[in-house]
Write a protein that holds these residues in place. Structure first.
Motif, PDB file in Angstrom:
ATOM      1  N   ALA A  81       9.268 -21.917  25.664  1.00 53.36           N
ATOM      2  CA  ALA A  81      10.186 -22.934  25.155  1.00 53.36           C
ATOM      3  C   ALA A  81      11.369 -23.191  26.074  1.00 53.36           C
ATOM      4  N   ASP A  82      11.475 -22.461  27.192  1.00 52.41           N
ATOM      5  CA  ASP A  82      12.642 -22.653  28.042  1.00 52.41           C
ATOM      6  C   ASP A  82      12.349 -22.398  29.515  1.00 52.41           C
ATOM      7  N   VAL A  83      13.226 -22.941  30.352  1.00 48.39           N
ATOM      8  CA  VAL A  83      13.212 -22.686  31.788  1.00 48.39           C
ATOM      9  C   VAL A  83      14.660 -22.533  32.252  1.00 48.39           C
ATOM     10  N   GLN A  84      14.834 -21.779  33.321  1.00 49.09           N
ATOM     11  CA  GLN A  84      16.143 -21.636  33.951  1.00 49.09           C
ATOM     12  C   GLN A  84      16.020 -22.062  35.402  1.00 49.09           C
ATOM     13  N   ILE A  85      16.956 -22.877  35.852  1.00 50.92           N
ATOM     14  CA  ILE A  85      16.915 -23.410  37.210  1.00 50.92           C
ATOM     15  C   ILE A  85      18.293 -23.225  37.845  1.00 50.92           C
ATOM     16  N   LEU A 107      21.120 -23.806  35.200  1.00 54.38           N
ATOM     17  CA  LEU A 107      20.811 -24.756  34.129  1.00 54.38           C
ATOM     18  C   LEU A 107      19.719 -24.123  33.285  1.00 54.38           C
ATOM     19  N   HIS A 108      20.008 -23.946  32.015  1.00 61.41           N
ATOM     20  CA  HIS A 108      19.014 -23.427  31.076  1.00 61.41           C
ATOM     21  C   HIS A 108      18.593 -24.586  30.180  1.00 61.41           C
ATOM     22  N   LEU A 109      17.282 -24.857  30.122  1.00 65.46           N
ATOM     23  CA  LEU A 109      16.734 -25.905  29.254  1.00 65.46           C
ATOM     24  C   LEU A 109      15.902 -25.251  28.169  1.00 65.46           C
ATOM     25  N   PHE A 110      16.109 -25.693  26.935  1.00 66.52           N
ATOM     26  CA  PHE A 110      15.406 -25.149  25.774  1.00 66.52           C
ATOM     27  C   PHE A 110      14.898 -26.301  24.930  1.00 66.52           C
ATOM     28  N   ILE A 111      13.611 -26.275  24.585  1.00 68.09           N
ATOM     29  CA  ILE A 111      13.041 -27.301  23.716  1.00 68.09           C
ATOM     30  C   ILE A 111      13.031 -26.775  22.280  1.00 68.09           C
ATOM     31  N   GLN A 112      13.538 -27.559  21.350  1.00 69.12           N
ATOM     32  CA  GLN A 112      13.693 -27.125  19.962  1.00 69.12           C
ATOM     33  C   GLN A 112      12.456 -27.445  19.117  1.00 69.12           C
ATOM     34  N   SER A 154       5.624 -26.901  19.066  1.00 71.41           N
ATOM     35  CA  SER A 154       4.327 -27.464  19.462  1.00 71.41           C
ATOM     36  C   SER A 154       4.426 -28.207  20.804  1.00 71.41           C
ATOM     37  N   ALA A 155       5.428 -27.828  21.598  1.00 71.57           N
ATOM     38  CA  ALA A 155       5.615 -28.353  22.948  1.00 71.57           C
ATOM     39  C   ALA A 155       6.262 -27.247  23.762  1.00 71.57           C
ATOM     40  N   ALA A 156       6.290 -27.408  25.072  1.00 65.25           N
ATOM     41  CA  ALA A 156       6.840 -26.369  25.936  1.00 65.25           C
ATOM     42  C   ALA A 156       7.508 -26.999  27.149  1.00 65.25           C
ATOM     43  N   LEU A 157       8.201 -26.161  27.916  1.00 63.01           N
ATOM     44  CA  LEU A 157       8.796 -26.571  29.180  1.00 63.01           C
ATOM     45  C   LEU A 157       8.242 -25.693  30.287  1.00 63.01           C
TER      46      LEU A 157
END
Length: 137
Positions: A97-101, A36-41, A44-47
């Motif tokens: 800006a992203d994480v992989q799980i 699962l790859h999550l990316f915040i668009q 000024s925020a992060a994951l």
């Protein structure tokens, strides 16, 4: 196989918000092995992934990142959106800006004490867009 979801989360303003349950309610993981790859668009925020049990960890993250990148620094040029904006961009770049799980059989392979954070660096509540991409066999 690849599947993608897009969803929005509302933050309560500045802070490190545990969003694991919200992510899982917006996606469907297959009964397979995958990522699962999550990316915040947003810039000024992060994951991040970190402690999910003790809320004081999130408070300490906020305290320490604000020491590293404080607001109201002299000499900043990008100040149009307020004193929290440029520091928020720097914090976002530092954390990412992203994480992989990995996941298996419809469940995230997070450790016992791990959870997904939405790191909000702006003072006011924000609506944040997340793209979730599921890659599996």
């Amino acid at each position: 196989m690849i599947k993608q979801y897009q969803f929005k989360l509302i933050t309560k303003g500045r802070g490190y918000h545990l969003i694991t349950n919200e992510v899982m309610s917006n996606i469907e993981l297959p009964n397979a092995v995958g990522i699962l790859h999550l990316f915040i668009q947003h810039t000024s925020a992060a994951l991040s992934i970190n402690e999910n049990a003790d809320p004081s960890v999130r408070v300490d993250f906020e305290t320490l990142i604000n020491r590293i990148v404080p607001e109201n620094q002299k000499g900043l040029e990008h100040t149009f959106e307020g004193p929290d904006d440029m520091p928020a961009h720097i914090k976002s770049s530092l954390i990412g800006a992203d994480v992989q799980i990995p996941f298996s059989n419809g469940q995230l392979c997070l450790g016992t004490w791990q959870g997904i954070y939405l790191c909000e660096f702006r003072n006011r509540p924000q609506q944040r867009k997340i793209v979730a991409t599921i890659i599996h066999d």
